[in-house]
Write a protein that holds these residues in place. Sequence first.
Motif, PDB file in Angstrom:
ATOM      1  N   UNK A   1      -3.665  17.026  11.784  1.00  0.00           N
ATOM      2  CA  UNK A   1      -2.955  15.995  11.036  1.00  0.00           C
ATOM      3  C   UNK A   1      -3.857  14.842  10.650  1.00  0.00           C
ATOM      4  N   UNK A   2      -3.515  14.202   9.538  1.00  0.00           N
ATOM      5  CA  UNK A   2      -4.281  13.025   9.123  1.00  0.00           C
ATOM      6  C   UNK A   2      -3.350  12.011   8.479  1.00  0.00           C
ATOM      7  N   UNK A   3      -3.827  10.768   8.517  1.00  0.00           N
ATOM      8  CA  UNK A   3      -3.133   9.663   7.858  1.00  0.00           C
ATOM      9  C   UNK A   3      -4.120   9.003   6.918  1.00  0.00           C
ATOM     10  N   UNK A   4      -3.669   8.692   5.703  1.00  0.00           N
ATOM     11  CA  UNK A   4      -4.519   8.019   4.725  1.00  0.00           C
ATOM     12  C   UNK A   4      -3.756   6.851   4.134  1.00  0.00           C
ATOM     13  N   UNK A   5      -4.497   5.837   3.706  1.00  0.00           N
ATOM     14  CA  UNK A   5      -3.885   4.661   3.091  1.00  0.00           C
ATOM     15  C   UNK A   5      -4.541   4.405   1.743  1.00  0.00           C
TER      16      UNK A   5
ATOM     17  N   UNK B   1       3.784  13.694   3.289  1.00  0.00           N
ATOM     18  CA  UNK B   1       4.775  12.655   3.050  1.00  0.00           C
ATOM     19  C   UNK B   1       4.092  11.379   2.605  1.00  0.00           C
ATOM     20  N   UNK B   2       4.685  10.703   1.622  1.00  0.00           N
ATOM     21  CA  UNK B   2       4.098   9.461   1.090  1.00  0.00           C
ATOM     22  C   UNK B   2       5.183   8.397   1.008  1.00  0.00           C
ATOM     23  N   UNK B   3       4.865   7.209   1.504  1.00  0.00           N
ATOM     24  CA  UNK B   3       5.757   6.053   1.392  1.00  0.00           C
ATOM     25  C   UNK B   3       4.962   4.869   0.861  1.00  0.00           C
ATOM     26  N   UNK B   4       5.633   4.005   0.118  1.00  0.00           N
ATOM     27  CA  UNK B   4       4.975   2.847  -0.491  1.00  0.00           C
ATOM     28  C   UNK B   4       5.743   1.582  -0.140  1.00  0.00           C
ATOM     29  N   UNK B   5       5.001   0.538   0.220  1.00  0.00           N
ATOM     30  CA  UNK B   5       5.616  -0.737   0.574  1.00  0.00           C
ATOM     31  C   UNK B   5       4.646  -1.614   1.337  1.00  0.00           C
ATOM     32  N   UNK B   6       5.184  -2.606   2.015  1.00  0.00           N
ATOM     33  CA  UNK B   6       4.341  -3.542   2.761  1.00  0.00           C
ATOM     34  C   UNK B   6       3.886  -2.921   4.074  1.00  0.00           C
ATOM     35  N   UNK B   7       2.615  -3.104   4.390  1.00  0.00           N
ATOM     36  CA  UNK B   7       2.054  -2.696   5.678  1.00  0.00           C
ATOM     37  C   UNK B   7       1.212  -3.846   6.209  1.00  0.00           C
ATOM     38  N   UNK B   8       0.942  -3.805   7.485  1.00  0.00           N
ATOM     39  CA  UNK B   8      -0.033  -4.714   8.086  1.00  0.00           C
ATOM     40  C   UNK B   8      -1.297  -3.900   8.319  1.00  0.00           C
TER      41      UNK B   8
ATOM     42  N   UNK C   1       0.841  -1.194   0.000  1.00  0.00           N
ATOM     43  CA  UNK C   1       0.000   0.000   0.000  1.00  0.00           C
ATOM     44  C   UNK C   1       0.873   1.239   0.000  1.00  0.00           C
ATOM     45  N   UNK C   2       0.240   2.371  -0.237  1.00  0.00           N
ATOM     46  CA  UNK C   2       0.905   3.664  -0.100  1.00  0.00           C
ATOM     47  C   UNK C   2       0.251   4.414   1.053  1.00  0.00           C
ATOM     48  N   UNK C   3       1.077   4.986   1.914  1.00  0.00           N
ATOM     49  CA  UNK C   3       0.589   5.680   3.107  1.00  0.00           C
ATOM     50  C   UNK C   3       0.927   7.158   2.995  1.00  0.00           C
ATOM     51  N   UNK C   4      -0.040   7.997   3.324  1.00  0.00           N
ATOM     52  CA  UNK C   4       0.108   9.450   3.218  1.00  0.00           C
ATOM     53  C   UNK C   4      -0.143  10.100   4.571  1.00  0.00           C
ATOM     54  N   UNK C   5       0.774  10.983   4.967  1.00  0.00           N
ATOM     55  CA  UNK C   5       0.575  11.821   6.157  1.00  0.00           C
ATOM     56  C   UNK C   5       0.531  13.278   5.720  1.00  0.00           C
ATOM     57  N   UNK C   6      -0.338  14.044   6.382  1.00  0.00           N
ATOM     58  CA  UNK C   6      -0.476  15.462   6.048  1.00  0.00           C
ATOM     59  C   UNK C   6      -0.799  16.257   7.303  1.00  0.00           C
ATOM     60  N   UNK C   7      -0.234  17.450   7.413  1.00  0.00           N
ATOM     61  CA  UNK C   7      -0.698  18.368   8.461  1.00  0.00           C
ATOM     62  C   UNK C   7      -0.516  19.806   8.017  1.00  0.00           C
ATOM     63  N   UNK C   8      -1.134  20.717   8.774  1.00  0.00           N
ATOM     64  CA  UNK C   8      -1.062  22.148   8.478  1.00  0.00           C
ATOM     65  C   UNK C   8       0.191  22.715   9.138  1.00  0.00           C
TER      66      UNK C   8
ATOM     67  N   UNK D   1       7.846   5.569   7.864  1.00  0.00           N
ATOM     68  CA  UNK D   1       8.602   6.348   6.883  1.00  0.00           C
ATOM     69  C   UNK D   1       7.760   7.493   6.316  1.00  0.00           C
ATOM     70  N   UNK D   2       6.494   7.223   6.048  1.00  0.00           N
ATOM     71  CA  UNK D   2       5.608   8.280   5.544  1.00  0.00           C
ATOM     72  C   UNK D   2       5.471   9.409   6.566  1.00  0.00           C
ATOM     73  N   UNK D   3       5.343   9.050   7.849  1.00  0.00           N
ATOM     74  CA  UNK D   3       5.221  10.070   8.894  1.00  0.00           C
ATOM     75  C   UNK D   3       6.490  10.914   8.985  1.00  0.00           C
ATOM     76  N   UNK D   4       7.663  10.267   8.876  1.00  0.00           N
ATOM     77  CA  UNK D   4       8.925  11.006   8.948  1.00  0.00           C
ATOM     78  C   UNK D   4       9.122  11.884   7.717  1.00  0.00           C
ATOM     79  N   UNK D   5       8.677  11.419   6.564  1.00  0.00           N
ATOM     80  CA  UNK D   5       8.766  12.239   5.359  1.00  0.00           C
ATOM     81  C   UNK D   5       7.913  13.493   5.476  1.00  0.00           C
ATOM     82  N   UNK D   6       6.739  13.338   6.041  1.00  0.00           N
ATOM     83  CA  UNK D   6       5.879  14.521   6.244  1.00  0.00           C
ATOM     84  C   UNK D   6       6.565  15.525   7.168  1.00  0.00           C
TER      85      UNK D   6
END
Length: 343
Positions: free
Chosen positions: A213-217, A262-269, A162-169, A290-295
């Motif tokens: 902040x939000x997280x999306x998958x 921030x967006x990261x792609x790979x294996x998730x549970x 999956x790809x995971x996205x984190x975003x905040x203001x 990784x997505x959270x750290x990229x954000x």
Amino acid sequence: MNNGGGNLLIVDDNKVNRLLLSRNVELLGHNATLAENGRIALERLRADKFDLLLLDIEMPEMDGFEVLEAIKGDADLRDLPVIVTSSVEGLDNIVRCIALGAEDYLPKPVNQTLLKARLTSCLDKKRLQDEQKELLRRFAASEVAQDLQQSGFSIGGRRVNASVLFCDIRGFTGLSENLPPEETIELLNVYYTLMFEAISSHGGIVTLMIGDGLMAVFGAPQPLDNTAQSAVSAAREMIEMIEVLNVDRLAGESPAIKVGIGIATGEVVAGYAGTDQRATYTCVGNTVNRAARLEAHTKVAECALLIDEGTRAALDGQTVLNAISGVHLKGFADPIDVYSVTI
């Protein structure tokens, strides 16, 4: 349901039985639609919405048992309450109907008082189920609601790509300190409305909201052809929506806002975490971290959108990227290459 009554489908190959049962049902304040066999009944069930099915057993083309089996195997129909009305005798037949999902079995000729009681009970249960579904639709993403309907609820997860996205203001704490609480809530409501639209329109679901902040998958619980492309397309639309919003904010003498993604792609549970009493759909793993750290690193890199190598590798060649080599992300031992995306 109309004026407290239900929309009922009556299925019987005997015309007299259909008309008499229809009259009895309408005298009880319900609407009745008629079908002369099981095949026609299923066509009408799939074309229109009904609250309850009154079903005969012995019919040509498709009998009542076959109708019950079809309903049980259809995710869109399996919650429809069914009351069997039949002259077929024998405990085995009654047990078979109940095993196939029928709520009750009324022998013909149907007693009016008993019919009223059974209809009231079944329709009350249907109202409760509809209310629960509406709450689920309101407080869970449609993909999660679909997953629950198809697979049921159980604590636990499964490995997916999956790809995971984190975003905040950016600077939200300082911004909110200068706003009345009502304006802060209104800003968040507008922000989430725009972000949810961009994310859902590209196949993603929001799994977490904390303050601004939000997280999306993207890719769970329902698969996507290209999770990375979907996530990046959503992120670009999110940023574009914020730019349009800022035009109105500046016109109203309110400060502009900026977001970091921030967006990261790979294996998730991915799965349901919590307890049987309270749970949420989420995903965990290194990809999420990784997505959270990229954000968070978007502040350091002074850019709006950062992606990892796994995301970059899955993108089409039309996306303009700027490579940033050897980035040390908090919590990761080795440096990685990341990419800022040109909006």
